[in-house]
Motif scaffolding. Structure first.
Motif, PDB file in Angstrom:
ATOM      1  N   VAL B 129       0.847  -1.201   0.000  1.00 25.42           N
ATOM      2  CA  VAL B 129       0.000   0.000   0.000  1.00 25.42           C
ATOM      3  C   VAL B 129       0.882   1.250   0.000  1.00 25.42           C
ATOM      4  O   VAL B 129       0.697   2.156  -0.828  1.00 25.42           O
ATOM      5  N   ALA B 130       1.842   1.277   0.912  1.00 31.58           N
ATOM      6  CA  ALA B 130       2.708   2.460   1.031  1.00 31.58           C
ATOM      7  C   ALA B 130       3.515   2.656  -0.256  1.00 31.58           C
ATOM      8  O   ALA B 130       3.630   3.783  -0.767  1.00 31.58           O
ATOM      9  N   TRP B 131       4.022   1.553  -0.812  1.00 29.26           N
ATOM     10  CA  TRP B 131       4.826   1.687  -2.030  1.00 29.26           C
ATOM     11  C   TRP B 131       3.966   2.241  -3.172  1.00 29.26           C
ATOM     12  O   TRP B 131       4.393   3.121  -3.924  1.00 29.26           O
ATOM     13  N   PHE B 152      -1.026  14.955  -0.610  1.00 26.70           N
ATOM     14  CA  PHE B 152      -0.338  13.799  -0.022  1.00 26.70           C
ATOM     15  C   PHE B 152       1.171  14.052  -0.052  1.00 26.70           C
ATOM     16  O   PHE B 152       1.696  14.581  -1.026  1.00 26.70           O
ATOM     17  N   VAL B 153       1.863  13.647   1.023  1.00 28.52           N
ATOM     18  CA  VAL B 153       3.323  13.827   1.039  1.00 28.52           C
ATOM     19  C   VAL B 153       4.024  12.477   0.953  1.00 28.52           C
ATOM     20  O   VAL B 153       4.706  12.182  -0.017  1.00 28.52           O
ATOM     21  N   GLN B 154       3.834  11.636   1.956  1.00 30.61           N
ATOM     22  CA  GLN B 154       4.531  10.359   1.933  1.00 30.61           C
ATOM     23  C   GLN B 154       3.826   9.337   2.819  1.00 30.61           C
ATOM     24  O   GLN B 154       3.274   9.677   3.862  1.00 30.61           O
ATOM     25  N   ALA B 155       3.888   8.077   2.372  1.00 33.78           N
ATOM     26  CA  ALA B 155       3.282   6.992   3.153  1.00 33.78           C
ATOM     27  C   ALA B 155       4.372   6.086   3.723  1.00 33.78           C
ATOM     28  O   ALA B 155       5.417   5.897   3.114  1.00 33.78           O
ATOM     29  N   THR B 156       4.056   5.523   4.879  1.00 31.86           N
ATOM     30  CA  THR B 156       5.002   4.603   5.522  1.00 31.86           C
ATOM     31  C   THR B 156       4.224   3.408   6.057  1.00 31.86           C
ATOM     32  O   THR B 156       3.153   3.581   6.647  1.00 31.86           O
ATOM     33  N   ALA B 157       4.770   2.223   5.838  1.00 35.20           N
ATOM     34  CA  ALA B 157       4.153   1.031   6.420  1.00 35.20           C
ATOM     35  C   ALA B 157       4.711   0.887   7.833  1.00 35.20           C
ATOM     36  O   ALA B 157       5.885   0.560   7.994  1.00 35.20           O
ATOM     37  N   VAL B 158       3.874   1.153   8.820  1.00 39.64           N
ATOM     38  CA  VAL B 158       4.388   1.084  10.196  1.00 39.64           C
ATOM     39  C   VAL B 158       4.300  -0.338  10.757  1.00 39.64           C
ATOM     40  O   VAL B 158       4.902  -0.652  11.765  1.00 39.64           O
ATOM     41  N   SER B 159       3.510  -1.179  10.090  1.00 45.38           N
ATOM     42  CA  SER B 159       3.496  -2.610  10.415  1.00 45.38           C
ATOM     43  C   SER B 159       3.007  -3.328   9.167  1.00 45.38           C
ATOM     44  O   SER B 159       2.740  -2.679   8.148  1.00 45.38           O
ATOM     45  N   ASP B 160       2.856  -4.618   9.223  1.00 40.72           N
ATOM     46  CA  ASP B 160       2.374  -5.348   8.035  1.00 40.72           C
ATOM     47  C   ASP B 160       0.943  -4.980   7.669  1.00 40.72           C
ATOM     48  O   ASP B 160       0.502  -5.200   6.540  1.00 40.72           O
TER      49      ASP B 160
END
Lengths: 320, 548
Positions: B129-131, B152-160
């Motif tokens: 999702v983040a990618w 939108f600026v940036q997404a990060t996967a904080v867990s699975d």
């Protein structure tokens, strides 16, 4: 003129014709209203995104530069990349080309197979009921329009009688021999439409030239020598009458290709014609340029072959 | 060929051409499928049937973040899941995401399901999702998705299973809109291909990978797209899609689609039916017609760059010079509802304001407004006002009502010159602002923040009126910031009132959408709009063919 010189001259003329077709296509596409970025993007795209797309497509460059780049690309055998599909144009066209070849070739063969006997029949019974019927059929055929006849066939043969499928080139889930049968079954209506619209002119031309041929001195002589009417008609008169009809076939190939665009669209037949229709709606310039180049090459090639065949059929042409 | 007799030469040529053609076609011949891979044995609800869906256009691009056509969205929608889907009232519902919201005013989050996997066995995680979000933002593909990522600026996967993303400014709709318009692609397939905007995803690298109910297995451009059932799709009852295959078949137009449906060559028509066909198909044996809520609207927009149309009275006069009820009855066979001339349509139940009512058809009132604005009628009752109305000739409904607007405007002393164009010309005219009156429609206008921003803020991509009203701008900004729903609703109602009074937009109706399918198939789950309707992924995966 030797056959080599004749062929070289024809080839030179063919190259010039293709260059002209390529140039006209290139310019005409850029005269179309709208631009490809608008055609493919969401209406909510910003001006910046649109500009980015135009740069990506190379449409931000001056027209002359675009043209020279395109020609250079063509000379290297590269037709470019589809704006909308992001794949090489050649791949897009090659997937579709066999279906167009099959459709046009079938229609051409059917035209000759049906047209020659009809023309002979009409000419040999000049002024009779059959001749008049063939002439009415010929004139009617010439005035038919592919979409009209296509829709009519779809409704009658496809929906009401269920004799043929509504569209496509084959049924999903068929393999091997069944697949070939399915291909033939799906070919019936598009091929019939295309044949019907061009058969008229072929029959009328053949009839007229055959009527002339039957009045020539050599026919009188053949009759005096006691040759059968059947032999005179099929062996001698038809042979001479076929010359203009052969020219017509060459000329009709261009028409056939044009007709294929409409036929494939009406019958959702997956050939180059249907691809052109889709590419026009999306203003996919590279695909359209590639498709028209391919069609121009086909027509030029067909005309060259016609010229050569003409010489083959009539030794006087070769000699001159 | 000098050594050959003429008949032999002819035979060689004819045979050669025929052989070439046959060889080329033979190259297209499909091979018989191999036995399906394991994994479906336990699926008791799984059938063996093929669901054939008719569409009118080819898939243009198999990359879901690039493809914009309906067919692109329908086919790729069966492979690349969305985080959220949409309910009949425009609110967002869970799909891949189970929870969504804001960590703080400028940070959004999605909590996603842990039981999704790609068809090659790779688990679908928050990393995908983040990618996807970051790649779309970075490479700016031409699809609708990128348009949602302005803030939108940036997404990060904080867990699975959890993704968080930052935004440039507080926006109470961004999480919903990204979740609905965006989709998730497999990072392990797309990342090695380089720019997500240039990746064709045409299956040439060993086929497609899907996390939807079906995976594309065969393409015959111009004819059909065949998708096969995946082993596991958690969103459908029983965990396995019912139909074994879904085939999208291309037909030239909706009329041919109807022929195909009636002849049994198609099971469902993906496109909404033309209004005139609905009743006829309802009464046809063997067919069923199902409704999907419309989430868009048809409208007329008056270009305020025109000095006459810059006057409020002129726009108000034009708004009162159209008989909306007649348009709905005649052009749409009654299959449309009034929006109350408001951009907050009744379907957006939470936002709709019943106190805003439709402009009455009142030519006398129009005349009075024009006189008040300083215009004088000539002996024929015409005010010397002449406007060019553009519309797309591909849109048969609009083409019909444009003529009605012309006739009714003449009663109010205003001349309307109709200019119907083919789609690309129409788009170019729209983009260049080359019109006095624009007539058209939008398929999905589900979120007031987004819609008002795009339609009424200066520089908005669909601000066809060229309006720049400071009061309206402030209301839209206020609404975007509002996190409290009641406050947001109140602000947008205020904004809608302003749009209505000033006629910055003339919203005419929301069309009810109807879809036809063979009555041998049932179990479709209707969602709003033509995009989702009865061919949304869950619906297609749930469709069942009755035993005959």
């Amino acid at each position: 003129m030797s056959i080599a010189a004749f062929a070289a001259r024809r080839l030179g003329r063919g190259v010039l014709t293709v260059w002209f077709a390529v140039t006209v296509t290139f310019l005409l596409l850029r005269l179309l209203p709208g631009d490809p970025a608008l055609a493919v993007s969401s209406p909510t795209q910003t001006e910046a995104t649109r500009a980015l797309l135009l740069t990506q497509y190379g449409l931000d460059k001056p027209l002359v530069e675009q043209y020279l780049l395109y020609l250079a690309q063509l000379l290297q055998g590269n037709l470019g990349t589809s704006f909308t599909q992001s794949v090489p144009v050649l791949d897009v066209l090659l997937v579709r080309l066999p279906w167009t070849v099959l459709l046009t070739f079938s229609a051409l063969v059917l035209t000759v197979l049906v047209g020659v006997p009809l023309g002979v029949l009409a000419a040999s019974r000049r002024g009779g009921f059959l001749d008049k019927a063939v002439q009415v059929f010929g004139v009617t055929g010439q005035s038919l329009f592919v979409p009209s006849i296509g829709v009519l066939l779809l409704f009658v043969a496809g929906l009401e009688l269920r004799w043929a499928p509504i569209g496509g080139a084959y049924s999903e889930g068929t393999y091997g021999g069944q697949w070939y049968l399915s291909v033939l079954h799906h070919l019936v209506l598009p091929c019939l439409s295309l044949t019907l619209v061009q058969l008229g002119s072929y029959v009328l031309t053949l009839r007229a030239t055959l009527v002339d041929a039957l009045a020539d001195d050599y026919v009188v002589l053949a009759r005096a020598n006691g040759l059968s009417e059947r032999r005179i008609l099929w062996k001698h008169a038809l042979r001479n009458a076929l010359l203009p009809a052969t020219t017509l076939i060459g000329l009709q190939l261009g028409f056939l290709v044009g007709g294929a665009v409409l036929t494939e669209t009406v019958f959702a037949y997956p050939g180059v014609g249907r691809g052109i229709y889709e590419a026009v709606t999306q203003l996919d310039f590279p695909v359209l340029q590639g498709a028209f180049l391919m069609l121009a090459l086909t027509v030029v090639l067909a005309n060259t072959v016609t010229d050569l065949v003409y010489g083959w059929l009539d030794p006087r042409v070769k000699a001159s | 060929m000098a050594g050959l007799e003429r008949p032999a030469r002819r035979a060689v040529i004819v045979g050669g051409l025929g052989g070439l053609s046959a060889a080329a076609i033979a190259a297209c011949a499909p091979s018989a499928p191999e036995e399906p891979a394991g994994g479906e044995e336990g699926a008791s609800s799984a059938g063996t049937e093929t669901l054939t869906i008719a569409t009118t256009t080819d898939v243009v691009n198999f990359n879901p973040v690039v493809g914009n056509s309906r067919s692109d969205q329908w086919v790729t929608g069966l492979m690349y899941p969305r985080l959220l889907t949409i309910a009949g009232d425009g609110t967002k519902e869970a799909e891949l995401a189970t929870e969504w919201g804001y960590v703080d005013p400028t940070t959004g989050y999605y909590e996603i399901r842990g039981d999704f996997a790609w068809s090659d066995g790779t688990p679908l995680t928050a990393g995908d999702v983040a990618w996807t979000l970051n790649a779309v933002k970075r490479d700016a593909p031409s699809g609708t998705f990128y348009g949602q990522l302005a803030e939108f600026v940036q997404a990060t996967a904080v867990s699975d299973t959890r993704v968080e993303f930052t935004m440039t400014a507080p926006n109470s709709s961004l999480v919903d809109e990204i979740g609905f318009w965006g989709c998730v692609v497999p990072r392990h397939v797309f990342e090695p291909a380089g720019s997500i905007a240039d990746f064709a995803n045409d299956g040439s690298g060993g086929g497609w990978v899907s996390a939807g109910p079906y995976v594309l297995t065969a393409v015959q451009a111009g004819q059909s797209y065949t998708l096969e059932r995946v082993a596991k799709y958690p969103l459908v009852e029983g965990g396995v899609p019912v139909a074994a295959k879904v085939v999208y078949r291309v037909f030239p137009d909706v009329n041919t689609e109807i022929l195909a449906l009636r002849s049994g060559e198609a099971d469902v028509i993906a496109n909404a039916l033309p209004p005139a066909q609905v009743e006829q198909l309802r009464g046809t044996d063997g067919l069923a017609v199902q409704e999907a809520t419309g989430l868009g609207y048809a409208h007329m927009v008056y270009n305020m760059d025109n000095p006459d149309l810059a006057k409020t009275e002129v726009r108000q006069a034009l708004a009162r010079a159209a008989d909306y009820e007649a348009i709905r009855q005649v052009a749409l066979s009654g299959q449309a509802v009034s929006t109350g001339s408001s951009p907050l349509m009744p379907v957006l139940a939470r936002y709709h304001d019943p106190s805003i009512t439709e402009y009455p058809f009142d030519p006398d009132a129009s005349r009075a407004l024009l006189q008040r604005a300083g215009y004088t009628a000539d002996a024929d009752g015409m005010f010397g006002l002449s406007f060019r109305l553009i519309y797309s000739l591909q849109d048969s409904v609009t083409s019909q009502w444009a003529q009605m607007v012309k006739d009714s405007s003449a009663q109010a002393g205003i001349e309307i010159r109709l200019q119907g164009s083919e789609r690309n010309t129409y788009l170019a005219q729209t983009n260049d602002g080359d019109y006095d009156v624009y007539a058209g429609n939008f398929a999905i206008m589900d979120d007031p923040v987004l819609n008002f921003s795009l339609s009424y803020l200066p520089g908005g991509a669909i601000n066809y009126t060229n309006v720049d009203d400071p009061a309206l701008n402030e209301l839209i900004a206020q609404g975007a910031r509002a996190t409290d729903l009641d406050e947001k609703v109140a602000v947008f109602r205020e904004a809608a009132k302003l749009v209505h009074e000033q006629v910055y937009d003339n919203i005419m109706y929301t069309q009810n959408l109807f879809f036809a399918h063979s009555d041998e198939w049932s179990g479709f789950i209707s969602r709003p709009s033509e995009l989702l309707s009865i061919i949304n992924p869950v619906s297609v995966a749930s469709a069942t063919k009755s035993a005959s």
